[in-house]
Design a protein around this motif. Structure first.
Motif, PDB file in Angstrom:
ATOM      1  N   HIS A 159       0.823  -1.208   0.000  1.00  0.00           N
ATOM      2  CA  HIS A 159       0.000   0.000   0.000  1.00  0.00           C
ATOM      3  C   HIS A 159       0.859   1.261   0.000  1.00  0.00           C
ATOM      4  N   GLY A 160       2.180   1.122   0.094  1.00  0.00           N
ATOM      5  CA  GLY A 160       3.085   2.257   0.003  1.00  0.00           C
ATOM      6  C   GLY A 160       3.394   2.957   1.312  1.00  0.00           C
ATOM      7  N   PHE A 161       3.034   2.350   2.454  1.00  0.00           N
ATOM      8  CA  PHE A 161       3.331   2.976   3.743  1.00  0.00           C
ATOM      9  C   PHE A 161       4.767   2.657   4.153  1.00  0.00           C
ATOM     10  N   VAL A 162       5.427   3.651   4.758  1.00  0.00           N
ATOM     11  CA  VAL A 162       6.775   3.449   5.274  1.00  0.00           C
ATOM     12  C   VAL A 162       6.706   2.717   6.602  1.00  0.00           C
ATOM     13  N   ASP A 163       5.744   3.072   7.422  1.00  0.00           N
ATOM     14  CA  ASP A 163       5.579   2.502   8.760  1.00  0.00           C
ATOM     15  C   ASP A 163       4.918   1.131   8.655  1.00  0.00           C
ATOM     16  N   VAL A 164       5.546   0.125   9.236  1.00  0.00           N
ATOM     17  CA  VAL A 164       5.021  -1.235   9.186  1.00  0.00           C
ATOM     18  C   VAL A 164       3.690  -1.341   9.926  1.00  0.00           C
ATOM     19  N   SER A 165       3.507  -0.575  11.008  1.00  0.00           N
ATOM     20  CA  SER A 165       2.244  -0.645  11.748  1.00  0.00           C
ATOM     21  C   SER A 165       1.095  -0.091  10.908  1.00  0.00           C
ATOM     22  N   ALA A 166       1.369   0.934  10.103  1.00  0.00           N
ATOM     23  CA  ALA A 166       0.330   1.457   9.212  1.00  0.00           C
ATOM     24  C   ALA A 166      -0.042   0.410   8.169  1.00  0.00           C
ATOM     25  N   GLU A 167       0.958  -0.274   7.646  1.00  0.00           N
ATOM     26  CA  GLU A 167       0.706  -1.337   6.671  1.00  0.00           C
ATOM     27  C   GLU A 167      -0.154  -2.438   7.309  1.00  0.00           C
ATOM     28  N   GLY A 168       0.149  -2.782   8.563  1.00  0.00           N
ATOM     29  CA  GLY A 168      -0.639  -3.793   9.279  1.00  0.00           C
ATOM     30  C   GLY A 168      -2.071  -3.350   9.513  1.00  0.00           C
ATOM     31  N   ALA A 169      -2.235  -2.068   9.830  1.00  0.00           N
ATOM     32  CA  ALA A 169      -3.588  -1.542  10.056  1.00  0.00           C
ATOM     33  C   ALA A 169      -4.414  -1.603   8.777  1.00  0.00           C
ATOM     34  N   VAL A 170      -3.805  -1.255   7.667  1.00  0.00           N
ATOM     35  CA  VAL A 170      -4.518  -1.321   6.389  1.00  0.00           C
ATOM     36  C   VAL A 170      -4.856  -2.773   6.051  1.00  0.00           C
ATOM     37  N   ASP A 171      -3.909  -3.674   6.287  1.00  0.00           N
ATOM     38  CA  ASP A 171      -4.179  -5.096   6.037  1.00  0.00           C
ATOM     39  C   ASP A 171      -5.337  -5.597   6.896  1.00  0.00           C
ATOM     40  N   ALA A 172      -5.393  -5.162   8.162  1.00  0.00           N
ATOM     41  CA  ALA A 172      -6.497  -5.571   9.042  1.00  0.00           C
ATOM     42  C   ALA A 172      -7.819  -5.006   8.530  1.00  0.00           C
ATOM     43  N   LEU A 173      -7.794  -3.744   8.128  1.00  0.00           N
ATOM     44  CA  LEU A 173      -9.001  -3.114   7.588  1.00  0.00           C
ATOM     45  C   LEU A 173      -9.464  -3.840   6.330  1.00  0.00           C
ATOM     46  N   LEU A 174      -8.539  -4.114   5.429  1.00  0.00           N
ATOM     47  CA  LEU A 174      -8.899  -4.795   4.185  1.00  0.00           C
ATOM     48  C   LEU A 174      -9.337  -6.235   4.453  1.00  0.00           C
ATOM     49  N   GLY A 175      -8.756  -6.842   5.473  1.00  0.00           N
ATOM     50  CA  GLY A 175      -9.191  -8.191   5.845  1.00  0.00           C
ATOM     51  C   GLY A 175     -10.632  -8.190   6.315  1.00  0.00           C
ATOM     52  N   ASP A 176     -11.005  -7.176   7.122  1.00  0.00           N
ATOM     53  CA  ASP A 176     -12.393  -7.050   7.560  1.00  0.00           C
ATOM     54  C   ASP A 176     -13.306  -6.789   6.370  1.00  0.00           C
ATOM     55  N   TYR A 177     -12.839  -5.940   5.452  1.00  0.00           N
ATOM     56  CA  TYR A 177     -13.619  -5.658   4.244  1.00  0.00           C
ATOM     57  C   TYR A 177     -13.800  -6.945   3.439  1.00  0.00           C
ATOM     58  N   GLU A 178     -12.726  -7.704   3.319  1.00  0.00           N
ATOM     59  CA  GLU A 178     -12.793  -8.950   2.551  1.00  0.00           C
ATOM     60  C   GLU A 178     -13.805  -9.916   3.165  1.00  0.00           C
ATOM     61  N   LEU A 179     -13.812 -10.023   4.482  1.00  0.00           N
ATOM     62  CA  LEU A 179     -14.765 -10.894   5.164  1.00  0.00           C
ATOM     63  C   LEU A 179     -16.197 -10.437   4.888  1.00  0.00           C
ATOM     64  N   GLU A 180     -16.445  -9.142   4.982  1.00  0.00           N
ATOM     65  CA  GLU A 180     -17.784  -8.619   4.712  1.00  0.00           C
ATOM     66  C   GLU A 180     -18.162  -8.776   3.243  1.00  0.00           C
ATOM     67  N   ARG A 181     -17.185  -8.623   2.357  1.00  0.00           N
ATOM     68  CA  ARG A 181     -17.448  -8.806   0.931  1.00  0.00           C
ATOM     69  C   ARG A 181     -17.843 -10.249   0.633  1.00  0.00           C
ATOM     70  N   VAL A 182     -17.153 -11.193   1.249  1.00  0.00           N
ATOM     71  CA  VAL A 182     -17.491 -12.608   1.059  1.00  0.00           C
ATOM     72  C   VAL A 182     -18.905 -12.869   1.560  1.00  0.00           C
ATOM     73  N   ARG A 183     -19.245 -12.337   2.724  1.00  0.00           N
ATOM     74  CA  ARG A 183     -20.601 -12.498   3.259  1.00  0.00           C
ATOM     75  C   ARG A 183     -21.646 -11.885   2.334  1.00  0.00           C
ATOM     76  N   LEU A 184     -21.358 -10.682   1.839  1.00  0.00           N
ATOM     77  CA  LEU A 184     -22.288 -10.005   0.941  1.00  0.00           C
ATOM     78  C   LEU A 184     -22.500 -10.817  -0.332  1.00  0.00           C
ATOM     79  N   CYS A 185     -21.436 -11.334  -0.905  1.00  0.00           N
ATOM     80  CA  CYS A 185     -21.560 -12.128  -2.132  1.00  0.00           C
ATOM     81  C   CYS A 185     -22.381 -13.396  -1.881  1.00  0.00           C
ATOM     82  N   GLU A 186     -22.174 -14.033  -0.745  1.00  0.00           N
ATOM     83  CA  GLU A 186     -22.977 -15.218  -0.406  1.00  0.00           C
ATOM     84  C   GLU A 186     -24.454 -14.841  -0.303  1.00  0.00           C
ATOM     85  N   GLN A 187     -24.731 -13.717   0.353  1.00  0.00           N
ATOM     86  CA  GLN A 187     -26.118 -13.275   0.511  1.00  0.00           C
ATOM     87  C   GLN A 187     -26.737 -12.881  -0.832  1.00  0.00           C
ATOM     88  N   LEU A 188     -25.963 -12.225  -1.689  1.00  0.00           N
ATOM     89  CA  LEU A 188     -26.472 -11.864  -3.012  1.00  0.00           C
ATOM     90  C   LEU A 188     -26.817 -13.104  -3.822  1.00  0.00           C
TER      91      LEU A 188
END
Length: 105
Positions: free
Chosen positions: A38-67
């Protein structure tokens, strides 16, 4: 009085469109997963984005199943709707029997 007309084909087409939306979400997610860092210098910022995207991915999978589930329901509802409309029409339409009104069935 407002009349609403619904066709079995229209309800089935809605189901098809819901599947198309789920397919699009899955394709978009696959492209974004392959984008790399994602282009962050700080590793903790990169981890935070990965956690956020992981949550998004989980919700996206749920949404696709429901659709996809809703799409299946819409497809089967189309046939049920036509059968119900025919049954209601038979019950509320007076018939003429032997030249006189036989009333409701």
């Amino acid at each position: 009085m407002t009349r609403l007309r619904i066709s079995a084909e229209g309800v089935a087409a809605l189901g098809d469109r819901l599947v198309e939306i789920a397919d699009h979400l899955e394709d978009a997610a696959a492209r974004s997963r392959g984008a790399g860092s994602h282009g962050f210098v700080d590793v903790s910022a990169e981890g935070a984005v990965d956690a956020l995207l992981g949550d998004y991915e989980l919700e996206r999978v749920r949404l696709c199943e429901q659709l996809r589930s809703l799409a299946g329901l819409a497809r089967s509802a189309g046939a049920c709707y036509v059968e119900t409309e025919a049954m209601v029409a038979r019950r509320v339409t007076p018939e003429l029997v032997a030249g006189r009104n036989a009333g409701l069935r």
